[in-house]
Motif scaffolding. Structure first.
Motif, PDB file in Angstrom:
ATOM      1  N   THR A  30       0.843  -1.197   0.000  1.00  0.00           N
ATOM      2  CA  THR A  30       0.000   0.000   0.000  1.00  0.00           C
ATOM      3  C   THR A  30       0.875   1.242   0.000  1.00  0.00           C
ATOM      4  N   MET A  31       0.266   2.356  -0.394  1.00  0.00           N
ATOM      5  CA  MET A  31       0.905   3.668  -0.268  1.00  0.00           C
ATOM      6  C   MET A  31      -0.115   4.618   0.336  1.00  0.00           C
ATOM      7  N   LYS A  32       0.363   5.537   1.171  1.00  0.00           N
ATOM      8  CA  LYS A  32      -0.533   6.361   1.980  1.00  0.00           C
ATOM      9  C   LYS A  32      -0.428   7.826   1.595  1.00  0.00           C
ATOM     10  N   CYS A  33      -1.599   8.448   1.388  1.00  0.00           N
ATOM     11  CA  CYS A  33      -1.648   9.891   1.149  1.00  0.00           C
ATOM     12  C   CYS A  33      -1.222  10.608   2.420  1.00  0.00           C
ATOM     13  N   SER A  34      -0.398  11.635   2.283  1.00  0.00           N
ATOM     14  CA  SER A  34       0.155  12.321   3.454  1.00  0.00           C
ATOM     15  C   SER A  34      -0.819  13.318   4.079  1.00  0.00           C
ATOM     16  N   VAL A  35      -1.973  13.563   3.428  1.00  0.00           N
ATOM     17  CA  VAL A  35      -2.880  14.601   3.927  1.00  0.00           C
ATOM     18  C   VAL A  35      -3.881  14.037   4.928  1.00  0.00           C
ATOM     19  N   HIS A  36      -4.669  13.016   4.534  1.00  0.00           N
ATOM     20  CA  HIS A  36      -5.689  12.472   5.431  1.00  0.00           C
ATOM     21  C   HIS A  36      -5.605  10.950   5.548  1.00  0.00           C
ATOM     22  N   ASP A  37      -4.418  10.415   5.335  1.00  0.00           N
ATOM     23  CA  ASP A  37      -4.140   8.997   5.600  1.00  0.00           C
ATOM     24  C   ASP A  37      -5.054   8.039   4.825  1.00  0.00           C
ATOM     25  N   ALA A  38      -5.241   8.301   3.555  1.00  0.00           N
ATOM     26  CA  ALA A  38      -5.937   7.336   2.699  1.00  0.00           C
ATOM     27  C   ALA A  38      -4.909   6.331   2.194  1.00  0.00           C
ATOM     28  N   PHE A  39      -5.222   5.029   2.337  1.00  0.00           N
ATOM     29  CA  PHE A  39      -4.311   3.966   1.911  1.00  0.00           C
ATOM     30  C   PHE A  39      -4.776   3.420   0.551  1.00  0.00           C
ATOM     31  N   PHE A  40      -3.841   3.377  -0.390  1.00  0.00           N
ATOM     32  CA  PHE A  40      -4.160   2.914  -1.745  1.00  0.00           C
ATOM     33  C   PHE A  40      -3.373   1.649  -2.070  1.00  0.00           C
ATOM     34  N   SER A  41      -4.040   0.717  -2.711  1.00  0.00           N
ATOM     35  CA  SER A  41      -3.368  -0.497  -3.172  1.00  0.00           C
ATOM     36  C   SER A  41      -2.386  -0.142  -4.282  1.00  0.00           C
ATOM     37  N   ILE A  42      -1.164  -0.621  -4.149  1.00  0.00           N
ATOM     38  CA  ILE A  42      -0.165  -0.376  -5.190  1.00  0.00           C
ATOM     39  C   ILE A  42      -0.550  -1.095  -6.479  1.00  0.00           C
ATOM     40  N   GLU A  43      -1.226  -2.226  -6.341  1.00  0.00           N
ATOM     41  CA  GLU A  43      -1.537  -3.050  -7.511  1.00  0.00           C
ATOM     42  C   GLU A  43      -2.505  -2.376  -8.469  1.00  0.00           C
ATOM     43  N   ASP A  44      -3.569  -1.732  -7.939  1.00  0.00           N
ATOM     44  CA  ASP A  44      -4.590  -1.179  -8.830  1.00  0.00           C
ATOM     45  C   ASP A  44      -5.019   0.247  -8.488  1.00  0.00           C
ATOM     46  N   GLY A  45      -4.427   0.858  -7.439  1.00  0.00           N
ATOM     47  CA  GLY A  45      -4.743   2.244  -7.103  1.00  0.00           C
ATOM     48  C   GLY A  45      -6.033   2.447  -6.352  1.00  0.00           C
ATOM     49  N   VAL A  46      -6.692   1.376  -5.899  1.00  0.00           N
ATOM     50  CA  VAL A  46      -7.960   1.493  -5.181  1.00  0.00           C
ATOM     51  C   VAL A  46      -7.694   1.839  -3.716  1.00  0.00           C
ATOM     52  N   CYS A  47      -8.481   2.775  -3.173  1.00  0.00           N
ATOM     53  CA  CYS A  47      -8.372   3.124  -1.755  1.00  0.00           C
ATOM     54  C   CYS A  47      -8.999   2.001  -0.925  1.00  0.00           C
ATOM     55  N   ILE A  48      -8.206   1.380  -0.055  1.00  0.00           N
ATOM     56  CA  ILE A  48      -8.697   0.252   0.738  1.00  0.00           C
ATOM     57  C   ILE A  48      -8.935   0.633   2.196  1.00  0.00           C
ATOM     58  N   GLU A  49      -8.522   1.857   2.572  1.00  0.00           N
ATOM     59  CA  GLU A  49      -8.750   2.320   3.944  1.00  0.00           C
ATOM     60  C   GLU A  49      -8.620   3.833   3.967  1.00  0.00           C
ATOM     61  N   GLY A  50      -9.525   4.505   4.713  1.00  0.00           N
ATOM     62  CA  GLY A  50      -9.432   5.950   4.827  1.00  0.00           C
ATOM     63  C   GLY A  50     -10.680   6.660   4.342  1.00  0.00           C
ATOM     64  N   PRO A  51     -10.603   7.968   4.167  1.00  0.00           N
ATOM     65  CA  PRO A  51     -11.794   8.784   3.904  1.00  0.00           C
ATOM     66  C   PRO A  51     -12.381   8.632   2.498  1.00  0.00           C
ATOM     67  N   CYS A  52     -11.671   8.000   1.581  1.00  0.00           N
ATOM     68  CA  CYS A  52     -12.203   7.864   0.208  1.00  0.00           C
ATOM     69  C   CYS A  52     -12.196   6.399  -0.209  1.00  0.00           C
ATOM     70  N   ILE A  53     -12.587   5.524   0.707  1.00  0.00           N
ATOM     71  CA  ILE A  53     -12.523   4.086   0.460  1.00  0.00           C
ATOM     72  C   ILE A  53     -13.284   3.709  -0.810  1.00  0.00           C
ATOM     73  N   ASN A  54     -12.675   2.841  -1.591  1.00  0.00           N
ATOM     74  CA  ASN A  54     -13.170   2.330  -2.883  1.00  0.00           C
ATOM     75  C   ASN A  54     -13.007   3.313  -4.044  1.00  0.00           C
ATOM     76  N   ASP A  55     -12.627   4.567  -3.740  1.00  0.00           N
ATOM     77  CA  ASP A  55     -12.250   5.455  -4.840  1.00  0.00           C
ATOM     78  C   ASP A  55     -10.886   5.007  -5.382  1.00  0.00           C
ATOM     79  N   GLU A  56     -10.536   5.518  -6.552  1.00  0.00           N
ATOM     80  CA  GLU A  56      -9.316   5.028  -7.198  1.00  0.00           C
ATOM     81  C   GLU A  56      -8.425   6.175  -7.647  1.00  0.00           C
ATOM     82  N   LEU A  57      -7.133   5.953  -7.569  1.00  0.00           N
ATOM     83  CA  LEU A  57      -6.195   6.833  -8.256  1.00  0.00           C
ATOM     84  C   LEU A  57      -6.338   6.600  -9.758  1.00  0.00           C
ATOM     85  N   GLU A  58      -6.154   7.643 -10.541  1.00  0.00           N
ATOM     86  CA  GLU A  58      -6.287   7.495 -11.991  1.00  0.00           C
ATOM     87  C   GLU A  58      -5.037   6.843 -12.562  1.00  0.00           C
ATOM     88  N   ILE A  59      -5.254   5.724 -13.232  1.00  0.00           N
ATOM     89  CA  ILE A  59      -4.137   4.980 -13.823  1.00  0.00           C
ATOM     90  C   ILE A  59      -3.576   5.750 -15.018  1.00  0.00           C
TER      91      ILE A  59
END
Length: 400
Positions: A357-386
């Motif tokens: 995982t990688m974590k946003c430094s602002v509000h601690d959203a955790f994103f899966s490195i594999e697909d960019g999906v937020c798996i924990e935090g304030p935007c869960i299930n949202d995705e980073l744009e590939i």
């Protein structure tokens, strides 16, 4: 600047861009739809207008609503339309083009029920006003008479004829043209396996004409009037984006180069360069603008599993995050979907290589490195744009 009259069809192209060529019975959604003016002569005249010439088309136009769109498109391309023969019956000719994003190929289905330009209409045009006449090799009912008039009444203006397909009786016109441009489709339809064999035979039919035959990726063969056959290899195309109209671009650049008094060998080389340039962009707009050389985002040796690499990218609204997942390089836009801020806005991006995982430094959203999906935090299930990337044999990473 020369005044050039092109005689041929004006067509409305409907271009559908697809991720791949559709299989039979497949339902496939196009990623883009475009309408543009098409037809061999129209495309060549548009390129010639960009090269600084005054261009006019002699063609037929329908009276339906689509004809207004076609005429407006011609005028937007700086192609004059005073020699258009209008018909009440028939519809605007249309070509439906499937542009395959996978490899740049294009597949075309034509529709036409509009009559061709008549001999009587052409005979009223004051062709002596023009410096060059370029004919599309079709309309064999009226074309022989048109070319005979041109050959009879023009004293010094060159005549070129594009021979794209084998049509009954077209060979009788070869001696009427100063420049004959053949496609490999014509050669194949006439039973020739190579351009050299074709040009050897054509030399006997049109000994006073310049001869050129294009052969796709194999380049072009040419023979000056009274000279020997030579070969021009294709110019390198770093990335093929759209081959639609490459041949029309070649023809236009060839005519322009000959107007500039280049010898045929130099003219064919010039035409090959511009045709290669055309293949690197969609459509014909701004064809003379230099293409910026692609710059790599980074090299794979700079990317690992335990730390993100953030690189600027002028072609995207945000910088790009690069990180490895197992043996693959993953790329995402550096923009947290929670509040549209960079992941490193407050501090560095923390990476947990064990949980991947990688974590946003602002509000601690955790994103899966594999697909960019937020798996924990304030935007869960949202995705980073590939970000789509490609890696060359040197390991350099580019936008795809």
């Amino acid at each position: 600047m020369a005044k050039i009259l092109g005689i041929g069809n004006a067509i409305l192209d409907v271009i559908l861009t697809t991720a791949h060529y559709p299989r039979e019975d497949e339902e496939l959604r196009a990623t883009e739809r475009q309408f543009q003016v098409g037809g061999n002569v129209c495309n060549s005249l548009y390129v010639l207008s960009q090269l600084g010439h005054e261009t006019t088309i002699a063609t037929t136009i329908a009276s339906d609503d689509a004809s207004k769109q076609l005429l407006n498109g011609l005028k937007a391309r700086q192609i004059q339309t005073e020699h258009t023969q209008r018909f009440i019956q028939g519809q605007t000719p249309t070509s439906y083009v499937i542009l395959n994003n996978e490899n740049g190929s294009r597949t075309i289905t034509h529709f036409r029920d509009l009559p061709e330009l008549s001999f009587d209409f052409f005979a009223k045009i004051e062709i002596e006003e023009y410096d060059w006449l370029h004919f599309e090799g079709r309309n064999l009912e009226h074309l022989p008479g048109m070319m005979n008039i041109a050959k009879t009444f023009l004293t010094h203006q060159p005549i070129s004829l594009e021979v794209e397909k084998a049509r009954d009786g077209i060979e009788q016109l070869f001696s009427q043209a100063n420049l004959l441009i053949f496609s490999h489709h014509y050669a194949g339809q006439k039973g020739y396996q190579d351009a050299t064999s074709l040009l050897k035979d054509i030399k006997t039919q049109a000994p006073n004409s310049h001869l050129v035959c294009t052969w796709g990726k194999d380049g072009a063969w040419f023979c000056p009037a009274g000279g020997n056959i030579s070969h021009q290899p294709i110019h390198e195309i770093p990335q093929t984006i759209d081959t639609l109209g490459a041949g029309d671009t070649f023809n236009a650049a060839l005519i322009d180069a000959l107007i500039q008094k280049q010898d045929l060998a130099t003219a064919v080389d010039t035409a090959s360069k511009l045709a290669a340039r055309k293949c690197q962009q969609f459509g014909f707009d701004n064809l003379l603008t230099e293409i910026k050389e692609k710059q790599p985002l980074a090299n794979v040796n700079q990317v690992n599993n335990s730390k993100v690499l953030i690189v600027p990218c002028a072609d995207l609204p945000h910088s790009v995050i690069l990180i490895k997942h197992e043996d693959q390089v993953k790329a995402y836009q550096n923009n947290c979907p929670h509040q549209d801020v960079p992941l490193n806005e407050a501090y560095k991006v923390d990476v947990n290589p064990f949980e991947k995982t990688m974590k946003c430094s602002v509000h601690d959203a955790f994103f899966s490195i594999e697909d960019g999906v937020c798996i924990e935090g304030p935007c869960i299930n949202d995705e980073l744009e590939i970000v789509a990337i490609e890696i060359d044999d040197k390991g350099d990473i580019y936008l795809a």
